[in-house]
Enzyme design. Structure first.
Site, short mmCIF file in Angstrom:
data_model
loop_
_atom_site.label_atom_id
_atom_site.label_comp_id
_atom_site.label_asym_id
_atom_site.label_seq_id
_atom_site.Cartn_x
_atom_site.Cartn_y
_atom_site.Cartn_z
N LYS A 1 9.48 55.23 -76.72
CA LYS A 1 9.78 56.35 -75.83
C LYS A 1 10.46 57.48 -76.62
O LYS A 1 10.86 57.28 -77.77
CB LYS A 1 10.67 55.84 -74.69
CG LYS A 1 9.96 54.81 -73.78
CD LYS A 1 10.88 54.30 -72.68
CE LYS A 1 10.15 53.33 -71.76
NZ LYS A 1 11.05 52.82 -70.68
N TYR B 1 2.90 54.71 -64.86
CA TYR B 1 3.99 54.22 -64.02
C TYR B 1 3.62 54.21 -62.54
O TYR B 1 4.50 54.21 -61.69
CB TYR B 1 5.26 55.04 -64.27
CG TYR B 1 6.03 54.61 -65.52
CD1 TYR B 1 6.32 53.25 -65.75
CD2 TYR B 1 6.48 55.54 -66.44
CE1 TYR B 1 7.01 52.84 -66.88
CE2 TYR B 1 7.18 55.13 -67.58
CZ TYR B 1 7.44 53.78 -67.79
OH TYR B 1 8.14 53.38 -68.90
N PHE C 1 13.81 55.89 -59.27
CA PHE C 1 13.82 56.30 -60.68
C PHE C 1 12.48 56.84 -61.16
O PHE C 1 12.37 57.26 -62.32
CB PHE C 1 14.26 55.13 -61.58
CG PHE C 1 13.35 53.93 -61.54
CD1 PHE C 1 12.21 53.87 -62.33
CD2 PHE C 1 13.63 52.86 -60.70
CE1 PHE C 1 11.35 52.77 -62.30
CE2 PHE C 1 12.77 51.74 -60.66
CZ PHE C 1 11.64 51.71 -61.47
N ARG D 1 6.96 41.28 -75.06
CA ARG D 1 7.90 41.44 -73.94
C ARG D 1 9.24 40.82 -74.30
O ARG D 1 10.30 41.41 -74.07
CB ARG D 1 7.38 40.73 -72.68
CG ARG D 1 6.46 41.48 -71.79
CD ARG D 1 7.00 42.72 -71.21
NE ARG D 1 7.70 42.58 -69.94
CZ ARG D 1 8.00 43.63 -69.18
NH1 ARG D 1 7.68 44.86 -69.54
NH2 ARG D 1 8.65 43.46 -68.05
N THR E 1 14.87 44.91 -69.18
CA THR E 1 14.74 46.33 -68.86
C THR E 1 16.07 47.08 -69.04
O THR E 1 16.09 48.16 -69.63
CB THR E 1 14.24 46.50 -67.41
OG1 THR E 1 13.02 45.76 -67.27
CG2 THR E 1 14.01 47.95 -67.07
N ARG F 1 15.91 46.16 -77.32
CA ARG F 1 16.84 46.81 -76.39
C ARG F 1 18.26 46.25 -76.55
O ARG F 1 19.24 46.99 -76.45
CB ARG F 1 16.34 46.64 -74.95
CG ARG F 1 15.11 47.51 -74.64
CD ARG F 1 14.40 47.02 -73.39
NE ARG F 1 13.37 47.96 -72.90
CZ ARG F 1 12.53 47.64 -71.94
NH1 ARG F 1 12.55 46.43 -71.38
NH2 ARG F 1 11.62 48.52 -71.54
N ASN G 1 15.84 53.20 -72.63
CA ASN G 1 15.74 51.83 -73.15
C ASN G 1 14.69 51.69 -74.26
O ASN G 1 14.22 50.59 -74.55
CB ASN G 1 15.54 50.83 -72.01
CG ASN G 1 14.28 51.09 -71.21
OD1 ASN G 1 13.47 51.95 -71.57
ND2 ASN G 1 14.08 50.34 -70.14
N HIS H 1 8.50 50.72 -74.07
CA HIS H 1 7.72 50.12 -72.98
C HIS H 1 6.85 49.03 -73.59
O HIS H 1 6.36 49.18 -74.71
CB HIS H 1 6.81 51.16 -72.32
CG HIS H 1 5.76 50.50 -71.47
ND1 HIS H 1 6.02 50.10 -70.17
CD2 HIS H 1 4.49 50.11 -71.74
CE1 HIS H 1 4.92 49.51 -69.69
NE2 HIS H 1 4.00 49.50 -70.61
N GLU I 1 -3.40 49.59 -69.50
CA GLU I 1 -2.58 50.55 -70.25
C GLU I 1 -3.22 50.92 -71.60
O GLU I 1 -3.13 52.07 -72.04
CB GLU I 1 -1.17 49.97 -70.47
CG GLU I 1 -0.41 49.85 -69.14
CD GLU I 1 0.89 49.07 -69.25
OE1 GLU I 1 1.26 48.64 -70.37
OE2 GLU I 1 1.55 48.89 -68.20
P1 ADP Z 1 10.04 47.50 -68.02
O1 ADP Z 1 9.97 48.76 -68.85
O2 ADP Z 1 11.03 46.52 -68.61
O3 ADP Z 1 8.69 46.88 -67.74
P2 ADP Z 1 10.05 48.41 -65.26
O4 ADP Z 1 8.56 48.34 -65.29
O5 ADP Z 1 10.76 47.73 -64.14
O6 ADP Z 1 10.70 47.90 -66.63
O7 ADP Z 1 10.51 49.93 -65.21
C1 ADP Z 1 9.86 50.91 -65.98
C2 ADP Z 1 10.89 51.82 -66.62
O8 ADP Z 1 11.54 52.59 -65.61
C3 ADP Z 1 12.02 51.09 -67.36
O9 ADP Z 1 11.70 50.76 -68.68
C4 ADP Z 1 13.14 52.11 -67.29
O10 ADP Z 1 12.95 53.10 -68.31
C5 ADP Z 1 12.91 52.75 -65.95
N1 ADP Z 1 13.72 52.10 -64.90
C6 ADP Z 1 13.47 50.92 -64.30
N2 ADP Z 1 14.41 50.62 -63.39
C7 ADP Z 1 15.29 51.65 -63.44
C8 ADP Z 1 16.50 51.94 -62.75
N3 ADP Z 1 17.00 51.12 -61.82
N4 ADP Z 1 17.13 53.10 -63.04
C9 ADP Z 1 16.65 53.94 -63.97
N5 ADP Z 1 15.51 53.72 -64.66
C10 ADP Z 1 14.84 52.60 -64.41
MG MG Z 2 7.15 47.49 -66.51
#
Ligand code: ADP
Ligand code: MG
Length: 138
Positions: free
Chosen positions: A9, A49, A57, A85, A91, A102, A112, A115, A126
Site C-alpha cells: 500500500k 474492496y 472504513f 496471509r 488486519t 504488520r 497496515n 493487502h 484480484e
Molecule cells: P485484510 O486487509 O486483512 O484482508 P479486511 O479485508 O478486513 O482486512 O479490510 C481491508 C482493509 O480495510 C484493511 O487492510 C484495512 O486497511 C482497512 N480496514 C479494515 N477494517 C478497518 C477498520 N475497522 N478501520 C479502518 N480501516 C479498516
Molecule cells: Mg481482506
C-alpha cells in the site's frame, strides 16, 4: 501450486519497504511471478474492496489506496495464499504477531502496509483485476 495477490500500500512504498517486503516473500521460498508499480484507478480499487462497500472504513481505505503509488505482486508457490496471509499478519497491526510484516513494521489499521488475498477464489479475482494482461507485461 497457487498464486496470490499482494499489494504494498502507499505507506509501504513511501516508507521504502518494497525491498523488505519482497525480501521476506522470497526468503520464505515463494516466488514473485508478477511485479508492477501502479498509481491505481478508482474503479480498480472500488472493485478490489467491493466486499467492504457500505462499511464505515470503505471510503477511507479506497482513498488511502489512491493516495500514492502502490506495488502489485503476484506471488506463487505451494499454499501461497495461506502462507502469504500468515506472513502479512492480522488486519490490525496491534493484534499482529511479531515476525509478521504488520506485526514488525506497522502500528495502525489505517496504514497496515499490505493487502493479501483472503482465499484462492479472491486471489483469482484480484489477480485478474490488478494484472488484466497477465502477471508479466510484454
Ligand atoms: P485484510 O486487509 O486483512 O484482508 P479486511 O479485508 O478486513 O482486512 O479490510 C481491508 C482493509 O480495510 C484493511 O487492510 C484495512 O486497511 C482497512 N480496514 C479494515 N477494517 C478497518 C477498520 N475497522 N478501520 C479502518 N480501516 C479498516
Ligand atoms: Mg481482506
Amino acid at each position: 501450486m497457487e498464486t496470490t495477490l499482494v499489494l504494498i500500500k502507499p505507506g509501504g512504498v513511501s516508507r521504502n519497504l518494497i525491498g523488505e517486503i519482497c525480501r521476506r516473500i522470497e526468503a520464505r521460498g515463494l516466488q514473485i511471478t508478477g511485479l508492477e508499480l501502479i498509481r491505481a484507478k478508482r474503479e480498480t480499487v472500488e472493485a478490489h474492496y467491493g466486499e467492504h462497500k457500505g462499511k464505515g472504513f470503505y471510503e477511507d481505505v479506497v482513498n488511502y489506496l489512491l493516495s500514492g503509488p502502490i506495488v502489485a505482486l503476484a506471488v506463487s508457490g505451494e499454499n501461497a495464499v495461506k502462507a502469504i496471509r500468515a506472513m502479512m499478519g492480522a488486519t490490525n497491526p496491534i493484534d499482529a504477531t511479531p515476525g509478521t510484516v504488520r506485526g514488525d513494521l506497522a502500528l495502525s489499521i489505517e496504514d497496515n502496509l499490505v493487502h493479501s488475498s483472503s482465499d484462492v477464489e479472491a486471489a483469482k479475482f484480484e489477480l485478474g483485476l490488478w494484472f488484466p494482461a497477465g502477471p508479466i507485461r510484454s
